[in-house]
Design an enzyme around this catalytic site. Structure first.
Site, PDB file in Angstrom:
ATOM      1  N   VAL A  81       0.997  -1.301  -0.051  1.00  0.00           N
ATOM      2  CA  VAL A  81       0.014   0.099   0.155  1.00  0.00           C
ATOM      3  C   VAL A  81       0.958   1.173   0.030  1.00  0.00           C
ATOM      4  CG1 VAL A  81      -1.612   1.198   1.139  1.00  0.00           C
ATOM      5  CG2 VAL A  81      -1.963  -1.293   1.266  1.00  0.00           C
ATOM      6  N   VAL A  83       1.150   5.583  -1.484  1.00  0.00           N
ATOM      7  CA  VAL A  83       0.860   6.927  -2.268  1.00  0.00           C
ATOM      8  C   VAL A  83       2.170   7.626  -2.629  1.00  0.00           C
ATOM      9  CG1 VAL A  83      -0.549   8.845  -2.060  1.00  0.00           C
ATOM     10  CG2 VAL A  83      -1.631   6.915  -1.155  1.00  0.00           C
ATOM     11  N   ARG A  89      -2.275  12.574   1.379  1.00  0.00           N
ATOM     12  CA  ARG A  89      -3.282  13.435   1.902  1.00  0.00           C
ATOM     13  C   ARG A  89      -4.331  14.157   1.188  1.00  0.00           C
ATOM     14  NH1 ARG A  89      -0.307  10.500   4.397  1.00  0.00           N
ATOM     15  NH2 ARG A  89       0.655  11.038   6.451  1.00  0.00           N
ATOM     16  N   ARG A  90      -4.572  13.492  -0.033  1.00  0.00           N
ATOM     17  CA  ARG A  90      -5.695  14.023  -0.697  1.00  0.00           C
ATOM     18  C   ARG A  90      -6.762  12.806  -0.827  1.00  0.00           C
ATOM     19  NH1 ARG A  90      -2.277  16.019  -5.983  1.00  0.00           N
ATOM     20  NH2 ARG A  90      -0.508  17.026  -4.926  1.00  0.00           N
ATOM     21  N   GLY A  91      -6.717  11.929   0.046  1.00  0.00           N
ATOM     22  CA  GLY A  91      -7.763  10.849   0.119  1.00  0.00           C
ATOM     23  C   GLY A  91      -7.531   9.868  -0.829  1.00  0.00           C
ATOM     24  N   LEU A  93      -5.525   6.989  -0.377  1.00  0.00           N
ATOM     25  CA  LEU A  93      -5.528   5.881   0.326  1.00  0.00           C
ATOM     26  C   LEU A  93      -6.865   5.545   0.722  1.00  0.00           C
ATOM     27  CD1 LEU A  93      -4.235   3.520   2.199  1.00  0.00           C
ATOM     28  CD2 LEU A  93      -4.543   5.223   4.060  1.00  0.00           C
ATOM     29  N   SER A 117       2.382  -0.351   8.590  1.00  0.00           N
ATOM     30  CA  SER A 117       3.839   0.452   8.821  1.00  0.00           C
ATOM     31  C   SER A 117       3.422   1.416   9.748  1.00  0.00           C
ATOM     32  CB  SER A 117       3.889   1.390   7.380  1.00  0.00           C
ATOM     33  OG  SER A 117       2.661   2.136   7.243  1.00  0.00           O
ATOM     34  N   GLU A 118       2.487   1.989   9.961  1.00  0.00           N
ATOM     35  CA  GLU A 118       2.077   2.811  11.231  1.00  0.00           C
ATOM     36  C   GLU A 118       0.904   2.497  11.914  1.00  0.00           C
ATOM     37  OE1 GLU A 118       2.996   7.133  10.637  1.00  0.00           O
ATOM     38  OE2 GLU A 118       3.357   6.615   8.727  1.00  0.00           O
ATOM     39  N   TYR A 122      -4.788   2.127  10.208  1.00  0.00           N
ATOM     40  CA  TYR A 122      -5.867   1.351   9.558  1.00  0.00           C
ATOM     41  C   TYR A 122      -7.140   1.211  10.270  1.00  0.00           C
ATOM     42  CZ  TYR A 122      -2.468   0.655   6.032  1.00  0.00           C
ATOM     43  OH  TYR A 122      -1.615   0.637   4.919  1.00  0.00           O
ATOM     44  N   PHE A 407       4.314  -9.519   5.646  1.00  0.00           N
ATOM     45  CA  PHE A 407       3.940  -9.458   4.375  1.00  0.00           C
ATOM     46  C   PHE A 407       3.510  -8.102   3.740  1.00  0.00           C
ATOM     47  CE2 PHE A 407       0.287 -11.124   6.470  1.00  0.00           C
ATOM     48  CZ  PHE A 407      -0.949 -10.389   5.964  1.00  0.00           C
TER      49      PHE A 407
HETATM   50  C1  LIG Z   1       0.060   6.007   4.625  1.00  0.00           C
HETATM   51  C2  LIG Z   1      -0.098   6.630   3.319  1.00  0.00           C
HETATM   52  C3  LIG Z   1      -0.768   5.409   2.306  1.00  0.00           C
HETATM   53  C4  LIG Z   1      -1.381   7.521   3.343  1.00  0.00           C
HETATM   54  O1  LIG Z   1      -1.861   7.871   1.859  1.00  0.00           O
HETATM   55  P1  LIG Z   1      -2.624   9.208   1.818  1.00  0.00           P
HETATM   56  O2  LIG Z   1      -3.230   9.185   0.389  1.00  0.00           O
HETATM   57  O3  LIG Z   1      -1.944  10.405   2.120  1.00  0.00           O
HETATM   58  O4  LIG Z   1      -3.864   8.796   2.924  1.00  0.00           O
HETATM   59  P2  LIG Z   1      -5.405   9.804   2.735  1.00  0.00           P
HETATM   60  O5  LIG Z   1      -5.375  10.948   2.486  1.00  0.00           O
HETATM   61  O6  LIG Z   1      -6.418   8.737   2.050  1.00  0.00           O
HETATM   62  O7  LIG Z   1      -5.669   9.464   4.110  1.00  0.00           O
HETATM   63  C5  LIG Z   1      -6.845   8.669   4.790  1.00  0.00           C
HETATM   64  C6  LIG Z   1      -7.099   8.914   6.243  1.00  0.00           C
HETATM   65  O8  LIG Z   1      -5.715   8.227   6.865  1.00  0.00           O
HETATM   66  C7  LIG Z   1      -5.114   9.317   7.668  1.00  0.00           C
HETATM   67  N1  LIG Z   1      -3.710   9.160   7.593  1.00  0.00           N
HETATM   68  C8  LIG Z   1      -3.062   9.198   6.165  1.00  0.00           C
HETATM   69  N2  LIG Z   1      -1.724   8.708   6.761  1.00  0.00           N
HETATM   70  C9  LIG Z   1      -1.879   8.590   7.925  1.00  0.00           C
HETATM   71  C10 LIG Z   1      -0.588   8.438   8.745  1.00  0.00           C
HETATM   72  N3  LIG Z   1       0.794   8.425   8.262  1.00  0.00           N
HETATM   73  N4  LIG Z   1      -0.849   8.110  10.103  1.00  0.00           N
HETATM   74  C11 LIG Z   1      -1.984   8.326  10.582  1.00  0.00           C
HETATM   75  N5  LIG Z   1      -3.030   8.699   9.606  1.00  0.00           N
HETATM   76  C12 LIG Z   1      -3.015   8.872   8.421  1.00  0.00           C
HETATM   77  C13 LIG Z   1      -5.620  10.635   7.059  1.00  0.00           C
HETATM   78  O9  LIG Z   1      -5.492  11.499   8.226  1.00  0.00           O
HETATM   79  C14 LIG Z   1      -6.968  10.288   6.575  1.00  0.00           C
HETATM   80  O10 LIG Z   1      -7.921  10.381   7.790  1.00  0.00           O
HETATM   81  P3  LIG Z   1      -9.409  10.529   7.586  1.00  0.00           P
HETATM   82  O11 LIG Z   1      -9.909  10.137   6.168  1.00  0.00           O
HETATM   83  O12 LIG Z   1     -10.225   9.768   8.676  1.00  0.00           O
HETATM   84  O13 LIG Z   1      -9.852  11.949   7.759  1.00  0.00           O
HETATM   85  C15 LIG Z   1       0.913   7.294   2.512  1.00  0.00           C
HETATM   86  O14 LIG Z   1       1.406   8.414   3.482  1.00  0.00           O
HETATM   87  C16 LIG Z   1       2.099   6.579   2.077  1.00  0.00           C
HETATM   88  O15 LIG Z   1       2.234   5.785   1.100  1.00  0.00           O
HETATM   89  N6  LIG Z   1       3.291   6.377   3.170  1.00  0.00           N
HETATM   90  C17 LIG Z   1       4.405   5.648   3.091  1.00  0.00           C
HETATM   91  C18 LIG Z   1       3.814   4.375   2.943  1.00  0.00           C
HETATM   92  C19 LIG Z   1       3.258   3.545   3.815  1.00  0.00           C
HETATM   93  O16 LIG Z   1       3.223   3.681   5.064  1.00  0.00           O
HETATM   94  N7  LIG Z   1       2.231   2.560   3.492  1.00  0.00           N
HETATM   95  C20 LIG Z   1       1.532   1.933   4.254  1.00  0.00           C
HETATM   96  C21 LIG Z   1       2.086   0.496   4.304  1.00  0.00           C
HETATM   97  S1  LIG Z   1       1.233  -0.453   5.596  1.00  0.00           S
END
Ligand SMILES: CC(C)(COP(=O)(O)OP(=O)(O)OC[C@H]1O[C@@H](n2cnc3c(N)ncnc32)[C@H](O)[C@@H]1OP(=O)(O)O)[C@@H](O)C(=O)NCCC(=O)NCCS
Length: 407
Positions: A81, A83, A89-91, A93, A117-118, A122, A407
């Protein structure tokens, strides 16, 4: 132009879709990487977000089987997963997670699981912390298996082909009875466990595969690497990096730990994601020298609550009613469900024994947390007098769930 969330169409799209998470590892997948990976993550399970013709995010789900207390069930193993930082942070995920959850439900997989990852990400998509893992960083010179404990078997270092013949069979014996284990195809073994491509070594040496034999038969195995640091002889330090220890019983595991702790001329033994109730802390004479740390393990999301509950073995006679108070994505999971010994589940109007949301149920499903624990943490409530204890008695497990592989 609006972002489009859709399944990748071909390998050319698969590459940037997995490359979104690859960005954060400094990994740019090659065609060869993608071909190998697509054998375990089929293209139809890989979502991408397209922005003006360019893929900027991806999310996959292995078609997997996860062992619950009660046996294996179909499970979406959520993975890769990511982005790109240009689109965070544009929705995106959120849109991928919601599309993926709908797809998982249509496929009839009763649960989804992932490694986070954090830990803060989820829960909003219904995933609950379902297991914990123990990490070891032992100072080898100060730790030994208690000498009074017997040593039974012997070890053989084996090559790739013999590993492929012997090791999956051992794993399979353990998998079916160990909540938290996933199924592994030959492609999975090759791609993720024993292929030993140089880029997976991360500064360590080649993969060592040691087969443990007892009474003339294989009874366990360990996969590990040795990593050396330090520029000069005087500075050298060596670490045994354990990939996986599997034994058919506790005596086998004990002998494998002893083998690892006795590898000459090494300083540190490092192992991750042992079961939280692993016997190792009690097998050694100096527990504090093990350098133990506790981490989150698997996160679990009941997709279809009645199907997930029906797959769950009960430890006692009787029935329990669980009120699922909220589900952010699937409103039809909400309501009171009665589970009877033998796996019958129905909607009911009984007064619930416990109340929890779908995340709380995800935490309880593998047996990693009791409802009493969840209640203490404000993640569940007692609905009727004695309800927490009734629910916990029915869903009691012998051993903590254990997922040995991130995984
Ligand atoms: C984590 C990641 C996937 C988030 O993607 P994003 O498109 O920025 O997330 P979104 O804008 O769709 O956010 C969705 C929700 O998750 C929250 N969120 C996003 N990233 C977050 C983070 N790192 N910690 C806590 N909350 C987070 C947002 O605040 C938002 O909350 P809401 O919809 O309830 O208001 C992206 O930052 C990324 O690729 N990070 C590095 C790789 C990673 O960690 N991947 C996950 C592997 S398990």
């Amino acid at each position: 132009m609006p972002y489009r969330v859709r399944t990748v169409r071909d390998l050319d799209e698969f590459i940037p879709a997995i490359g979104a998470i690859g960005h954060y590892f400094g990994w740019q997948p090659t065609t060869e990487d993608a071909e190998r990976f697509s054998k375990i993550l089929p293209l139809e399970r890989m979502l991408a977000v397209v922005d003006d013709g360019r893929i900027v995010a991806g999310a996959g789900a292995y078609p997997q089987e996860l062992t619950l207390p009660g046996g294996p069930v179909a499970c979406a193993g959520v993975t890769v997963v990511g982005v790109l930082p240009s689109h965070r942070r544009r929705g995106l995920l959120r849109r991928m997670m919601e599309a993926q959850l709908r797809d998982v439900r249509e496929r009839g997989e009763p649960v989804a699981a992932l490694w986070a990852s954090e830990e803060t990400i989820y829960g909003r998509f219904g995933y609950g912390l379902a297991s914990m893992g123990l990490h070891v960083e032992a100072k080898r010179a100060s730790v030994r298996i208690r000498p009074e404990l017997p040593s039974e078997g012997s070890f053989r270092l084996i090559d790739h082909d013999e590993t492929l013949r012997a090791v999956p069979r051992l794993y399979e014996r353990i998998r079916k009875r160990t909540p938290g284990f996933l199924a592994r195809s030959t492609d999975w073994w090759e791609a993720r466990r024993i292929g030993d491509r140089p880029e997976t070594r991360r500064g360590a040496g080649p993969l060592v595969r040691a087969l443990y034999e007892r009474d003339g038969a294989p009874a366990g195995y360990v996969l590990y690497r040795i990593a050396q640091d330090g520029a000069t002889f005087a500075e050298w330090t060596k670490t045994v990096r354990v990939v996986e220890v599997v034994g058919i019983d506790e005596a086998a595991r004990r002998d494998i730990w002893r083998f690892l702790l006795e590898i000459d001329w090494t300083d540190t033994l490092r192992a991750e994601q042992l079961a939280i109730d692993d016997a190792l802390p009690l097998l050694v004479d100096r527990v504090n020298e093990l350098g133990l740390r506790v981490y989150d393990g698997l996160w679990l999301r009941p997709i279809d609550v009645p199907a997930a509950l029906a797959a769950r073995q009960t430890a006692a006679d009787g029935r329990v009613s669980i009120d699922v108070t909220a589900d952010p994505q699937f409103p039809d999971n909400v309501g009171t469900w009665t589970l009877e010994a033998g796996g019958r589940v129905k909607r009911s109007s009984r007064r619930p024994d416990v109340r929890t949301d779908v995340q709380g149920l995800g935490s309880a499903l593998l047996g990693g947390f009791t409802f009493a624990q969840l209640a203490r943490a404000g993640r569940a409530e007692e609905g009727a007098r004695g309800g927490l204890a009734r629910a916990d008695a029915l869903l009691r497990v012998e051993r903590a769930p254990w997922c040995p592989e991130i995984f």
